[in-house]
Scaffold this motif. Sequence first.
Motif, PDB file in Angstrom:
ATOM      1  N   ARG A 159       3.958 -12.571 -29.842  1.00 29.38           N
ATOM      2  CA  ARG A 159       4.913 -11.748 -30.586  1.00 29.38           C
ATOM      3  C   ARG A 159       6.368 -12.082 -30.235  1.00 29.38           C
ATOM      4  O   ARG A 159       7.298 -11.493 -30.789  1.00 29.38           O
ATOM      5  N   HIS A 160       6.561 -13.014 -29.309  1.00 32.79           N
ATOM      6  CA  HIS A 160       7.893 -13.506 -28.944  1.00 32.79           C
ATOM      7  C   HIS A 160       8.812 -12.374 -28.494  1.00 32.79           C
ATOM      8  O   HIS A 160       9.854 -12.101 -29.079  1.00 32.79           O
ATOM      9  N   GLY A 161       8.408 -11.729 -27.438  1.00 33.95           N
ATOM     10  CA  GLY A 161       9.205 -10.662 -26.861  1.00 33.95           C
ATOM     11  C   GLY A 161       8.524 -10.140 -25.614  1.00 33.95           C
ATOM     12  O   GLY A 161       7.460 -10.630 -25.220  1.00 33.95           O
ATOM     13  N   PRO A 162       9.117  -9.156 -24.970  1.00 38.85           N
ATOM     14  CA  PRO A 162       8.478  -8.575 -23.787  1.00 38.85           C
ATOM     15  C   PRO A 162       7.110  -7.998 -24.135  1.00 38.85           C
ATOM     16  O   PRO A 162       6.908  -7.435 -25.215  1.00 38.85           O
ATOM     17  N   SER A 163       6.164  -8.147 -23.234  1.00 36.76           N
ATOM     18  CA  SER A 163       4.815  -7.651 -23.469  1.00 36.76           C
ATOM     19  C   SER A 163       4.810  -6.129 -23.591  1.00 36.76           C
ATOM     20  O   SER A 163       5.590  -5.436 -22.935  1.00 36.76           O
ATOM     21  N   THR A 164       3.923  -5.629 -24.434  1.00 34.26           N
ATOM     22  CA  THR A 164       3.670  -4.194 -24.503  1.00 34.26           C
ATOM     23  C   THR A 164       2.607  -3.866 -23.468  1.00 34.26           C
ATOM     24  O   THR A 164       1.479  -4.348 -23.557  1.00 34.26           O
ATOM     25  N   THR A 165       2.954  -3.077 -22.491  1.00 34.59           N
ATOM     26  CA  THR A 165       2.053  -2.774 -21.393  1.00 34.59           C
ATOM     27  C   THR A 165       1.273  -1.491 -21.675  1.00 34.59           C
ATOM     28  O   THR A 165       1.614  -0.707 -22.567  1.00 34.59           O
ATOM     29  N   LEU A 166       0.235  -1.291 -20.883  1.00 29.48           N
ATOM     30  CA  LEU A 166      -0.514  -0.043 -20.980  1.00 29.48           C
ATOM     31  C   LEU A 166       0.397   1.145 -20.718  1.00 29.48           C
ATOM     32  O   LEU A 166       0.326   2.168 -21.415  1.00 29.48           O
ATOM     33  N   ASP A 167       1.277   1.022 -19.729  1.00 22.47           N
ATOM     34  CA  ASP A 167       2.186   2.126 -19.416  1.00 22.47           C
ATOM     35  C   ASP A 167       3.117   2.429 -20.590  1.00 22.47           C
ATOM     36  O   ASP A 167       3.441   3.598 -20.850  1.00 22.47           O
ATOM     37  N   THR A 168       3.565   1.392 -21.307  1.00 23.01           N
ATOM     38  CA  THR A 168       4.407   1.613 -22.481  1.00 23.01           C
ATOM     39  C   THR A 168       3.670   2.429 -23.530  1.00 23.01           C
ATOM     40  O   THR A 168       4.219   3.369 -24.120  1.00 23.01           O
ATOM     41  N   LEU A 169       2.404   2.090 -23.761  1.00 24.51           N
ATOM     42  CA  LEU A 169       1.599   2.828 -24.740  1.00 24.51           C
ATOM     43  C   LEU A 169       1.399   4.274 -24.297  1.00 24.51           C
ATOM     44  O   LEU A 169       1.505   5.202 -25.104  1.00 24.51           O
ATOM     45  N   LEU A 170       1.119   4.457 -23.016  1.00 25.26           N
ATOM     46  CA  LEU A 170       0.898   5.815 -22.510  1.00 25.26           C
ATOM     47  C   LEU A 170       2.168   6.657 -22.636  1.00 25.26           C
ATOM     48  O   LEU A 170       2.104   7.844 -22.977  1.00 25.26           O
ATOM     49  N   GLU A 171       3.325   6.048 -22.386  1.00 24.24           N
ATOM     50  CA  GLU A 171       4.584   6.777 -22.531  1.00 24.24           C
ATOM     51  C   GLU A 171       4.806   7.211 -23.974  1.00 24.24           C
ATOM     52  O   GLU A 171       5.235   8.341 -24.240  1.00 24.24           O
ATOM     53  N   LEU A 172       4.518   6.314 -24.923  1.00 27.52           N
ATOM     54  CA  LEU A 172       4.702   6.656 -26.332  1.00 27.52           C
ATOM     55  C   LEU A 172       3.728   7.748 -26.765  1.00 27.52           C
ATOM     56  O   LEU A 172       4.110   8.702 -27.455  1.00 27.52           O
ATOM     57  N   LEU A 173       2.474   7.612 -26.364  1.00 26.37           N
ATOM     58  CA  LEU A 173       1.484   8.619 -26.728  1.00 26.37           C
ATOM     59  C   LEU A 173       1.843   9.980 -26.136  1.00 26.37           C
ATOM     60  O   LEU A 173       1.772  11.006 -26.817  1.00 26.37           O
ATOM     61  N   THR A 174       2.239   9.973 -24.885  1.00 30.00           N
ATOM     62  CA  THR A 174       2.610  11.227 -24.221  1.00 30.00           C
ATOM     63  C   THR A 174       3.818  11.869 -24.886  1.00 30.00           C
ATOM     64  O   THR A 174       3.888  13.092 -25.036  1.00 30.00           O
ATOM     65  N   ALA A 175       4.787  11.040 -25.295  1.00 32.22           N
ATOM     66  CA  ALA A 175       5.981  11.574 -25.955  1.00 32.22           C
ATOM     67  C   ALA A 175       5.632  12.300 -27.250  1.00 32.22           C
ATOM     68  O   ALA A 175       6.381  13.179 -27.694  1.00 32.22           O
ATOM     69  N   HIS A 176       4.506  11.927 -27.868  1.00 33.72           N
ATOM     70  CA  HIS A 176       4.056  12.583 -29.101  1.00 33.72           C
ATOM     71  C   HIS A 176       3.001  13.664 -28.814  1.00 33.72           C
ATOM     72  O   HIS A 176       2.266  14.059 -29.723  1.00 33.72           O
ATOM     73  N   HIS A 177       2.920  14.087 -27.572  1.00 32.46           N
ATOM     74  CA  HIS A 177       2.030  15.185 -27.183  1.00 32.46           C
ATOM     75  C   HIS A 177       0.551  14.812 -27.353  1.00 32.46           C
ATOM     76  O   HIS A 177      -0.258  15.653 -27.761  1.00 32.46           O
ATOM     77  N   VAL A 178       0.249  13.572 -27.009  1.00 28.82           N
ATOM     78  CA  VAL A 178      -1.140  13.144 -26.969  1.00 28.82           C
ATOM     79  C   VAL A 178      -1.590  13.179 -25.508  1.00 28.82           C
ATOM     80  O   VAL A 178      -0.961  12.548 -24.649  1.00 28.82           O
ATOM     81  N   ASP A 179      -2.654  13.896 -25.256  1.00 28.45           N
ATOM     82  CA  ASP A 179      -3.234  13.988 -23.914  1.00 28.45           C
ATOM     83  C   ASP A 179      -4.224  12.848 -23.755  1.00 28.45           C
ATOM     84  O   ASP A 179      -5.289  12.844 -24.388  1.00 28.45           O
ATOM     85  N   VAL A 180      -3.866  11.846 -22.948  1.00 29.93           N
ATOM     86  CA  VAL A 180      -4.710  10.651 -22.780  1.00 29.93           C
ATOM     87  C   VAL A 180      -5.522  10.787 -21.499  1.00 29.93           C
ATOM     88  O   VAL A 180      -4.968  11.001 -20.412  1.00 29.93           O
ATOM     89  N   GLU A 181      -6.833  10.641 -21.641  1.00 33.44           N
ATOM     90  CA  GLU A 181      -7.721  10.620 -20.486  1.00 33.44           C
ATOM     91  C   GLU A 181      -8.256   9.200 -20.319  1.00 33.44           C
ATOM     92  O   GLU A 181      -8.989   8.698 -21.180  1.00 33.44           O
ATOM     93  N   LEU A 182      -7.859   8.557 -19.229  1.00 35.41           N
ATOM     94  CA  LEU A 182      -8.311   7.194 -18.970  1.00 35.41           C
ATOM     95  C   LEU A 182      -9.650   7.225 -18.226  1.00 35.41           C
ATOM     96  O   LEU A 182      -9.770   7.862 -17.184  1.00 35.41           O
ATOM     97  N   ARG A 183     -10.618   6.557 -18.767  1.00 35.41           N
ATOM     98  CA  ARG A 183     -11.946   6.490 -18.133  1.00 35.41           C
ATOM     99  C   ARG A 183     -12.307   5.037 -17.877  1.00 35.41           C
ATOM    100  O   ARG A 183     -11.814   4.129 -18.476  1.00 35.41           O
TER     101      ARG A 183
END
Length: 341
Positions: free
Chosen positions: A317-341
């Motif tokens: 994608r020619h840019g900084p990688s999208t990390t798991l933490d980046t995804l979790l931050e975005l999901l959390t910002a939208h009030h998504v409760d993420v349970e990692l298993r």
Amino acid sequence: MAPATARPGRVPLGDLWLSAKPDDPAARRGWIGEQLLDLVVLDHRPSQASPALFDIDLEGLGDVYDRTDGVDRPGGITGFVLSDPNDAPLGVCADLTGVFREPTEPPIPHVTLVGCRPEPPLLTAIAAAHQTTKAGLRRRRVSAEVGAVAADGSAVPLVDGIVSGTLLSSVPSRLDTGLIDVTIAIDAREPRPAGTRGILDVWFTGRPTERNLWAHYDRTLRDVWAGVALGHHRREAPDRQPGTVFHLDGRFVTDIEGFYCAIGEAINGPGGYFGRSLGALDDCLSGKWGAETPFRLVWHNSPVARHHLVTGQDHFRHGPSTTLDTLLELLTAHHVDVELR
């Protein structure tokens, strides 16, 4: 070039901006510069112009819409500045080679529409096929979006599927009476990935009923899969109610494209869509795409993503990688409760 720091070896620089020095005539004329992607330092050595300066060899890509695009060199320029994404200067140089170039020929010069039943606009272009006047060439121009026709006769637009160019010829098709094969000299444009047709064949009889059919594809075709899923998404379907629990199968989230395919199916079932970029994911989380927040996302086999979605440069994608933490931050910002298993 006089760099901010000079380091030997193959050193990644990421994405940089090439521009004129602020007092250069090119800057005063409004040249905004060029973006260079995925740059890596290959080598450096003292410059023959001055032992206090360096000549530096870089490898990377130019940010152009299409690889056939030309990159024009501004006239009368006296020097260049390399800056990072935050506009911090990394160095200045008197000259460079390898960035400015003429446009190249398209990878596929002609497209043939096989077994075509033309509508009036295409019939107009066909009627002008042998006209070489300026007016005739305008009549021969074709520009259209490509849609995939399903078994039930419905058509779904193919994301980024466009045919545009000048009609060259038409002949009766061998497929059936009344059909024609139309050949078009296409404008410069990247062809669709070769595996796109195979994905369309999977969807031919309708939306898949089995999950993870995308899992064996590479990153390019996973992105195509998400695009096809977008084309088939029914916007009129109501969102699931807030508080719904969704389950994400993380076994195949070995890249960010895999995540988008997986969360699409977690929210909207097999063949589901829920974004194919961070911006699109953000839009989907705002509602009207299958789920209304707040909701709970149970992410199964999350260590797969923890291992693969890591900090670095994403060369696809020619840019900084999208990390798991980046995804979790975005999901959390939208009030998504993420349970990692």
